[in-house]
Design an enzyme around this catalytic site. Structure first.
Site, PDB file in Angstrom:
ATOM      1  N   ASN A  44       0.842  -1.195   0.000  1.00  0.00           N
ATOM      2  CA  ASN A  44       0.000   0.000   0.000  1.00  0.00           C
ATOM      3  C   ASN A  44       0.876   1.243   0.000  1.00  0.00           C
ATOM      4  O   ASN A  44       1.969   1.265   0.589  1.00  0.00           O
ATOM      5  CB  ASN A  44      -0.996  -0.001   1.165  1.00  0.00           C
ATOM      6  CG  ASN A  44      -0.381  -0.186   2.531  1.00  0.00           C
ATOM      7  OD1 ASN A  44       0.666  -0.810   2.686  1.00  0.00           O
ATOM      8  ND2 ASN A  44      -1.039   0.349   3.546  1.00  0.00           N
ATOM      9  N   GLU A  46       0.385   5.274   0.737  1.00  0.00           N
ATOM     10  CA  GLU A  46      -0.530   6.306   1.232  1.00  0.00           C
ATOM     11  C   GLU A  46      -0.088   7.698   0.793  1.00  0.00           C
ATOM     12  O   GLU A  46       1.002   7.877   0.230  1.00  0.00           O
ATOM     13  CB  GLU A  46      -0.620   6.208   2.770  1.00  0.00           C
ATOM     14  CG  GLU A  46      -1.187   4.866   3.203  1.00  0.00           C
ATOM     15  CD  GLU A  46      -1.496   4.763   4.683  1.00  0.00           C
ATOM     16  OE1 GLU A  46      -1.022   5.616   5.470  1.00  0.00           O
ATOM     17  OE2 GLU A  46      -2.230   3.815   5.056  1.00  0.00           O
ATOM     18  N   CYS A  55      -4.069   0.610  -2.499  1.00  0.00           N
ATOM     19  CA  CYS A  55      -3.913  -0.626  -1.735  1.00  0.00           C
ATOM     20  C   CYS A  55      -2.826  -1.515  -2.340  1.00  0.00           C
ATOM     21  O   CYS A  55      -2.526  -1.430  -3.540  1.00  0.00           O
ATOM     22  CB  CYS A  55      -5.214  -1.417  -1.729  1.00  0.00           C
ATOM     23  SG  CYS A  55      -6.555  -0.678  -0.793  1.00  0.00           S
ATOM     24  N   GLU A  57      -2.964  -4.636  -3.055  1.00  0.00           N
ATOM     25  CA  GLU A  57      -3.471  -5.534  -4.108  1.00  0.00           C
ATOM     26  C   GLU A  57      -3.493  -4.830  -5.449  1.00  0.00           C
ATOM     27  O   GLU A  57      -3.092  -5.384  -6.474  1.00  0.00           O
ATOM     28  CB  GLU A  57      -4.894  -5.999  -3.762  1.00  0.00           C
ATOM     29  CG  GLU A  57      -5.011  -6.790  -2.474  1.00  0.00           C
ATOM     30  CD  GLU A  57      -5.261  -5.934  -1.241  1.00  0.00           C
ATOM     31  OE1 GLU A  57      -4.720  -4.810  -1.151  1.00  0.00           O
ATOM     32  OE2 GLU A  57      -5.993  -6.388  -0.356  1.00  0.00           O
ATOM     33  N   CYS A  94     -10.191  -4.962   0.039  1.00  0.00           N
ATOM     34  CA  CYS A  94     -11.320  -4.020   0.095  1.00  0.00           C
ATOM     35  C   CYS A  94     -12.190  -4.203  -1.150  1.00  0.00           C
ATOM     36  O   CYS A  94     -11.812  -4.872  -2.116  1.00  0.00           O
ATOM     37  CB  CYS A  94     -10.807  -2.583   0.202  1.00  0.00           C
ATOM     38  SG  CYS A  94     -10.217  -1.892  -1.347  1.00  0.00           S
ATOM     39  N   CYS A  97     -10.598  -3.200  -4.504  1.00  0.00           N
ATOM     40  CA  CYS A  97      -9.612  -4.175  -5.005  1.00  0.00           C
ATOM     41  C   CYS A  97     -10.290  -5.437  -5.525  1.00  0.00           C
ATOM     42  O   CYS A  97      -9.855  -6.017  -6.522  1.00  0.00           O
ATOM     43  CB  CYS A  97      -8.600  -4.517  -3.918  1.00  0.00           C
ATOM     44  SG  CYS A  97      -7.480  -3.144  -3.566  1.00  0.00           S
TER      45      CYS A  97
HETATM   46  N1  THU Z   1      -5.194  -1.523   2.549  1.00  0.00           N
HETATM   47  C1  THU Z   1      -4.632  -2.330   1.621  1.00  0.00           C
HETATM   48  O1  THU Z   1      -3.539  -2.060   1.108  1.00  0.00           O
HETATM   49  N2  THU Z   1      -5.299  -3.461   1.264  1.00  0.00           N
HETATM   50  C2  THU Z   1      -6.441  -3.889   1.842  1.00  0.00           C
HETATM   51  O2  THU Z   1      -6.951  -4.919   1.478  1.00  0.00           O
HETATM   52  C3  THU Z   1      -7.078  -3.102   2.899  1.00  0.00           C
HETATM   53  C4  THU Z   1      -6.492  -1.771   3.140  1.00  0.00           C
HETATM   54  C5  THU Z   1      -4.454  -0.329   2.991  1.00  0.00           C
HETATM   55  C6  THU Z   1      -5.024   0.983   2.560  1.00  0.00           C
HETATM   56  C7  THU Z   1      -4.462   1.908   3.632  1.00  0.00           C
HETATM   57  O3  THU Z   1      -3.153   2.299   3.262  1.00  0.00           O
HETATM   58  C8  THU Z   1      -4.348   1.039   4.870  1.00  0.00           C
HETATM   59  O4  THU Z   1      -4.421  -0.304   4.390  1.00  0.00           O
HETATM   60  C9  THU Z   1      -5.453   1.264   5.887  1.00  0.00           C
HETATM   61  O5  THU Z   1      -6.706   1.187   5.310  1.00  0.00           O
END
Ligand code: THU
Length: 139
Positions: A44, A46, A55, A57, A94, A97
């Site tokens: 991920n 941010e 994310c 994925e 999520c 994704c």
């Molecule tokens: N996140 C992912 O990378 N994948 C997921 O399946 C769920 C959430 C990340 C997004 C964000 O950077 C952090 O997790 C918190 O939501």
């Protein structure tokens, strides 16, 4: 095809180390296996303005698609506080994704949710996204 879940999880664990998550502190790694046996990893990423966050994925999917690989057999995901170690929970992809995976897959690909390489659960994409809206829906 044979899917070595443990090997894929280890790749996701390695990718989690690169997670850029200074705002949530929730570090996710993913490893995507193509039907031709290649592995694309992702973490991920941010943003200070939050909404551009990508994310793990989708990072892996976009890396694969941008290199011409569109057929996926499996994805392993691990997420939790910090860059390493066994996680408290299984991190499921999520909704966004799941939809992105469904763009390229008929629902049969394996989705592996791991706490570490010895503790994981497996689902098919269609179990996680039933009644999906896909390119085939656009008729
Ligand atoms: N996140 C992912 O990378 N994948 C997921 O399946 C769920 C959430 C990340 C997004 C964000 O950077 C952090 O997790 C918190 O939501």
């Amino acid at each position: 095809m044979f899917i070595d879940s443990k090997k894929l999880i280890i790749k996701a664990i390695e990718a989690r180390k690169f997670s850029y998550a200074p705002y949530s502190g929730f570090c996710v790694g993913a490893a995507l296996l193509t039907k031709t046996g290649e592995i694309f990893t992702g973490c991920n990423v941010e943003s200070a303005s939050y909404s551009p966050t990508n994310c793990a994925e989708r990072t892996a999917v976009f890396k694969a698609v941008s290199e011409g690989k569109l057929d996926f057999a499996a994805i392993a995901i691990i997420g939790g506080k910090g860059h390493e170690g066994k996680t408290e929970n299984y991190t499921a992809p999520c909704g966004v994704c799941r939809q992105v995976l469904a763009e390229f897959n008929d629902g049969s690909m394996k989705v592996i949710l791991a706490k570490d390489e010895n503790d994981f659960k497996e689902y098919s994409l269609s179990e996680l996204l039933p009644l999906s809206f896909t390119p085939k829906s656009l008729v």
